[in-house]
Scaffold this motif. Structure first.
Motif, PDB file in Angstrom:
ATOM      1  N   LYS A 116     -10.284   3.862 -10.042  1.00 55.74           N
ATOM      2  CA  LYS A 116     -10.237   2.683 -10.906  1.00 55.74           C
ATOM      3  C   LYS A 116     -11.462   1.779 -10.759  1.00 55.74           C
ATOM      4  CE  LYS A 116      -5.738   2.342 -12.146  1.00 55.74           C
ATOM      5  NZ  LYS A 116      -4.778   1.354 -12.541  1.00 55.74           N
ATOM      6  N   LYS A 158      -5.093  -4.749  -6.756  1.00 58.11           N
ATOM      7  CA  LYS A 158      -4.764  -3.432  -7.303  1.00 58.11           C
ATOM      8  C   LYS A 158      -5.316  -2.319  -6.413  1.00 58.11           C
ATOM      9  CE  LYS A 158      -4.949  -3.089 -11.964  1.00 58.11           C
ATOM     10  NZ  LYS A 158      -5.457  -3.281 -13.361  1.00 58.11           N
ATOM     11  N   GLY A 163      -1.653   4.231  -9.749  1.00 59.24           N
ATOM     12  CA  GLY A 163      -1.212   4.877 -10.982  1.00 59.24           C
ATOM     13  C   GLY A 163       0.252   4.586 -11.171  1.00 59.24           C
ATOM     14  N   GLY A 164       0.702   4.692 -12.420  1.00 58.77           N
ATOM     15  CA  GLY A 164       2.117   4.478 -12.705  1.00 58.77           C
ATOM     16  C   GLY A 164       2.573   3.069 -12.388  1.00 58.77           C
ATOM     17  N   GLY A 165       1.626   2.130 -12.410  1.00 63.23           N
ATOM     18  CA  GLY A 165       1.982   0.728 -12.204  1.00 63.23           C
ATOM     19  C   GLY A 165       2.291   0.386 -10.748  1.00 63.23           C
ATOM     20  N   GLU A 200      -8.486  -8.551  -9.264  1.00 64.18           N
ATOM     21  CA  GLU A 200      -8.696  -8.842 -10.676  1.00 64.18           C
ATOM     22  C   GLU A 200      -8.047 -10.156 -11.029  1.00 64.18           C
ATOM     23  OE1 GLU A 200      -7.093  -5.857 -13.369  1.00 64.18           O
ATOM     24  OE2 GLU A 200      -8.956  -4.745 -13.230  1.00 64.18           O
ATOM     25  N   LYS A 201      -8.577 -10.814 -12.042  1.00 64.12           N
ATOM     26  CA  LYS A 201      -7.903 -11.989 -12.559  1.00 64.12           C
ATOM     27  C   LYS A 201      -6.558 -11.536 -13.098  1.00 64.12           C
ATOM     28  CE  LYS A 201      -8.381 -16.017 -15.394  1.00 64.12           C
ATOM     29  NZ  LYS A 201      -7.913 -16.778 -14.217  1.00 64.12           N
ATOM     30  N   LEU A 203      -3.814 -11.815 -15.666  1.00 64.86           N
ATOM     31  CA  LEU A 203      -3.622 -12.371 -17.009  1.00 64.86           C
ATOM     32  C   LEU A 203      -2.126 -12.639 -17.188  1.00 64.86           C
ATOM     33  CD1 LEU A 203      -5.997  -9.863 -18.801  1.00 64.86           C
ATOM     34  CD2 LEU A 203      -6.509 -12.229 -18.211  1.00 64.86           C
ATOM     35  N   HIS A 208      -0.638  -5.169 -24.182  1.00 62.83           N
ATOM     36  CA  HIS A 208      -1.317  -3.933 -23.783  1.00 62.83           C
ATOM     37  C   HIS A 208      -1.740  -3.233 -25.076  1.00 62.83           C
ATOM     38  CE1 HIS A 208      -1.656  -0.032 -21.404  1.00 62.83           C
ATOM     39  NE2 HIS A 208      -1.743   0.355 -22.665  1.00 62.83           N
ATOM     40  N   HIS A 235       6.105  -1.452 -15.824  1.00 61.36           N
ATOM     41  CA  HIS A 235       4.801  -0.921 -16.228  1.00 61.36           C
ATOM     42  C   HIS A 235       4.890   0.432 -16.915  1.00 61.36           C
ATOM     43  CE1 HIS A 235       3.047  -4.266 -14.185  1.00 61.36           C
ATOM     44  NE2 HIS A 235       3.527  -3.909 -13.019  1.00 61.36           N
ATOM     45  N   GLU A 287      -8.069   0.475 -17.709  1.00 65.28           N
ATOM     46  CA  GLU A 287      -8.316   1.835 -17.245  1.00 65.28           C
ATOM     47  C   GLU A 287      -8.520   2.780 -18.410  1.00 65.28           C
ATOM     48  OE1 GLU A 287      -5.246   3.972 -15.209  1.00 65.28           O
ATOM     49  OE2 GLU A 287      -3.688   3.389 -16.594  1.00 65.28           O
ATOM     50  N   ILE A 436       3.426  -8.215 -22.558  1.00 65.52           N
ATOM     51  CA  ILE A 436       3.823  -7.156 -21.608  1.00 65.52           C
ATOM     52  C   ILE A 436       5.038  -7.532 -20.753  1.00 65.52           C
ATOM     53  CG2 ILE A 436       1.535  -6.052 -21.457  1.00 65.52           C
ATOM     54  CD1 ILE A 436       1.191  -7.449 -18.736  1.00 65.52           C
TER      55      ILE A 436
HETATM   56  P1  ADP Z   1      -1.578   2.038 -13.615  1.00 66.56           P
HETATM   57  O1  ADP Z   1      -2.684   3.042 -13.563  1.00 66.56           O
HETATM   58  O2  ADP Z   1      -0.840   1.934 -12.325  1.00 66.56           O
HETATM   59  O3  ADP Z   1      -0.701   2.198 -14.802  1.00 66.56           O
HETATM   60  P2  ADP Z   1      -2.980  -0.176 -14.928  1.00 66.56           P
HETATM   61  O4  ADP Z   1      -4.266  -0.735 -14.459  1.00 66.56           O
HETATM   62  O5  ADP Z   1      -3.015   0.650 -16.155  1.00 66.56           O
HETATM   63  O6  ADP Z   1      -2.297   0.604 -13.709  1.00 66.56           O
HETATM   64  O7  ADP Z   1      -1.954  -1.358 -15.139  1.00 66.56           O
HETATM   65  C1  ADP Z   1      -0.608  -1.119 -15.469  1.00 66.56           C
HETATM   66  C2  ADP Z   1       0.024  -2.363 -16.020  1.00 66.56           C
HETATM   67  O8  ADP Z   1      -0.063  -3.434 -15.073  1.00 66.56           O
HETATM   68  C3  ADP Z   1      -0.627  -2.908 -17.283  1.00 66.56           C
HETATM   69  O9  ADP Z   1      -0.140  -2.281 -18.457  1.00 66.56           O
HETATM   70  C4  ADP Z   1      -0.210  -4.363 -17.201  1.00 66.56           C
HETATM   71  O10 ADP Z   1       1.146  -4.468 -17.596  1.00 66.56           O
HETATM   72  C5  ADP Z   1      -0.299  -4.676 -15.717  1.00 66.56           C
HETATM   73  N1  ADP Z   1      -1.641  -5.205 -15.325  1.00 66.56           N
HETATM   74  C6  ADP Z   1      -2.701  -4.478 -14.917  1.00 66.56           C
HETATM   75  N2  ADP Z   1      -3.785  -5.268 -14.672  1.00 66.56           N
HETATM   76  C7  ADP Z   1      -3.387  -6.535 -14.922  1.00 66.56           C
HETATM   77  C8  ADP Z   1      -4.039  -7.829 -14.868  1.00 66.56           C
HETATM   78  N3  ADP Z   1      -5.305  -7.979 -14.481  1.00 66.56           N
HETATM   79  N4  ADP Z   1      -3.306  -8.927 -15.213  1.00 66.56           N
HETATM   80  C9  ADP Z   1      -2.009  -8.798 -15.591  1.00 66.56           C
HETATM   81  N5  ADP Z   1      -1.341  -7.625 -15.665  1.00 66.56           N
HETATM   82  C10 ADP Z   1      -2.005  -6.501 -15.341  1.00 66.56           C
END
Ligand code: ADP
Length: 447
Positions: A116, A158, A163-165, A200-201, A203, A208, A235, A287, A436
């Motif tokens: 990532k 993070k 992966g997979g939230g 990460e900030k 949000l 999404h 997620h 991602e 989300i």
């Molecule tokens: P994964 O690979 O585990 O699925 P992601 O980076 O795609 O991880 O993030 C999965 C979910 O987590 C996103 O769809 C969102 O709901 C939440 N998320 C990820 N990054 C952020 C962020 N910077 N701020 C708020 N929510 C986030």
């Protein structure tokens, strides 16, 4: 074009790939575990090879067995579907080393996007807007505090290999930070065998939104618009639609062009999805998935393109079938993921389907491997089918979805269909007003 494609997957996606191969006159080889002897993709394939016992690691993730199946059957290409080995760079490499075409991107691109931190750096370099955060992994708590103060609380920790939230922790205040860091590190270490984390900030109320891209591997790339996948539980996407109720044509064009240009620069090959969080009119890359997504049919519905045909073409070196200016977006599509789960507790509900009736009519598509009398094995994920509905407008699509949900019958196991029956009548969903967190709040209020 290929003569014979081996499908290294199961369930609805194995069937989906099989259909595309058949249409193009390509022979198909199904591989399956002993739990899937009676699966539809096995019954409909030209040939099938049993590759091991039920656990995925012994069958659908077993690279030597899958390669042996290629050799026995004489397959000249492998389609990995989604999940399982689809984003395994080593598998892609081994296929190529055995002169079997891996239907997907280069191992190098899979590897970059699978990390990532590396993915985010690459995205930024290619001109894609990213979420503000640490430039790389953070190892030192003092450094983490500096970065967090700079981007402003709340922040999200993070896992680099996440992966997979999983492996994400929010720190709302400076006081939460060191705890969030250590929990995220230890969770990441045990879940992914890599405890590196980044910041990460966070949000607060984003949507999404993801862009479907395609490259020919030679510097040409196109985008097929966006999908809004904001309705999630833990997620995990539950309902996906295109176009997004939150975007207008100008925003779609702008972000789509940024993604297509980036993929052209990267010389990306095959299907990919660039995922963003979208808040206050801004896109933030989170991602990239280097494979076909579960929700690809909503894009097929509004573009009329078959994305698996396109993957096969590109992998066979025939290039993209369309230029950007030949892609026309028409109408609206929604996909509901039907899981064999309790619709309230989401506990998996494997077992025998005693009665099954699929909905039909104009604008309705069901992608599913199940049939009446089929027993859903307990070993794999609980997705048993996808209902995809297309209409000229979002309201026509919702009207049709309501009707289709009324018509479908799956007896013998619990499914998430009642959830969709509630959602389709919900006023906020009707207006397209959700972020989300909407679904989690909705489910919490209901229980
Ligand atoms: P994964 O690979 O585990 O699925 P992601 O980076 O795609 O991880 O993030 C999965 C979910 O987590 C996103 O769809 C969102 O709901 C939440 N998320 C990820 N990054 C952020 C962020 N910077 N701020 C708020 N929510 C986030």
């Amino acid at each position: 074009m290929f003569n014979k494609v081996l499908i290294a997957n199961r369930g609805e996606i194995a069937l989906r790939v099989l259909r595309a191969c058949k249409e193009l006159g390509i022979s198909t080889v199904a591989v399956h575990s002993t739990a899937d002897n009676a699966a539809m993709h096995v019954r409909l394939a030209d040939e099938s090879v049993c590759i091991g016992p039920p656990p995925s690691r012994d069958s659908y993730l077993n690279i030597p067995q899958i390669l042996a199946a290629c050799e026995i059957s004489g397959a000249d290409a492998v389609h990995p579907g989604y999940g399982f080995l689809s984003e395994n760079a080593r598998f892609a490499e081994i296929c190529e080393a055995h002169n079997v075409t891996f239907i997907g991107p280069t191992p190098e691109h899979i590897r970059i996007m699978g990390d990532k931190i590396e993915a985010k750096r690459t995205a930024e370099r290619l001109g894609i807007p990213v979420v503000p955060g640490s430039p790389g992994a953070v190892t030192d708590d003092g450094e983490a505090m500096e970065i967090a103060r700079e981007i402003g609380f709340p922040v999200l920790i993070k896992a680099a290999s996440g992966g997979g939230g999983r492996g994400m922790k929010v720190a709302h205040t400076p006081a939460d930070l060191s705890m969030a860091l250590s929990t995220a590190r230890s969770e990441a270490g045990s879940a992914f065998g890599d405890d590196s984390v980044y910041i990460e900030k966070y949000l607060a109320t984003p949507r999404h939104i993801e862009i479907q891209v395609f490259g020919d591997g030679k510097g040409n790339a196109i985008h097929l618009g966006e999908r809004d996948c904001s309705l999630q539980r833990r997620h995990q996407k539950v309902w996906e639609e295109a176009r997004s109720p939150a975007l207008d044509d100008e925003q779609r064009e702008r972000i789509g062009a940024i993604c297509a240009d980036a993929m052209a620069k990267l010389k990306y090959r095959g299907a990919g999805t660039i995922e963003f969080l979208y808040e206050n009119g801004e896109f933030y890359f989170i991602e990239m998935n280097t494979r076909l997504q579960v929700e690809h049919p909503v894009t097929e519905a509004i573009t009329g393109m078959d994305l698996v045909h396109e993957q096969l073409r590109v992998a066979a070196g025939q290039g993209l079938s369309r230029r950007q200016d030949e892609i026309v977006f028409s109408g609206h599509a929604i996909e509901c993921r039907i899981n064999a789960e309790d619709p309230r507790t989401f506990v998996p509900s494997p077992g025998k389907i005693t009665y099954y009736h699929a909905p039909g009519g104009l604008g309705i598509r069901v992608d599913s491997g199940v049939y009446q009398g089929y027993s859903i094995p307990p070993f794999y994920d609980s997705l048993i089918g996808k209902l995809i509905v297309h209409g000229r407008t979002r309201s026509e699509c919702m009207m049709r979805l309501r009707r289709a949900l009324d018509e479908i019958i799956v007896d013998g196991v619990k499914t998430t269909l009642p959830l969709f029956q509630d959602l389709v009548d919900n006023e906020e969903i009707g207006r397209g007003e959700y972020d989300i967190h909407w679904l989690e709040h909705y489910l919490a209020d209901k229980s």
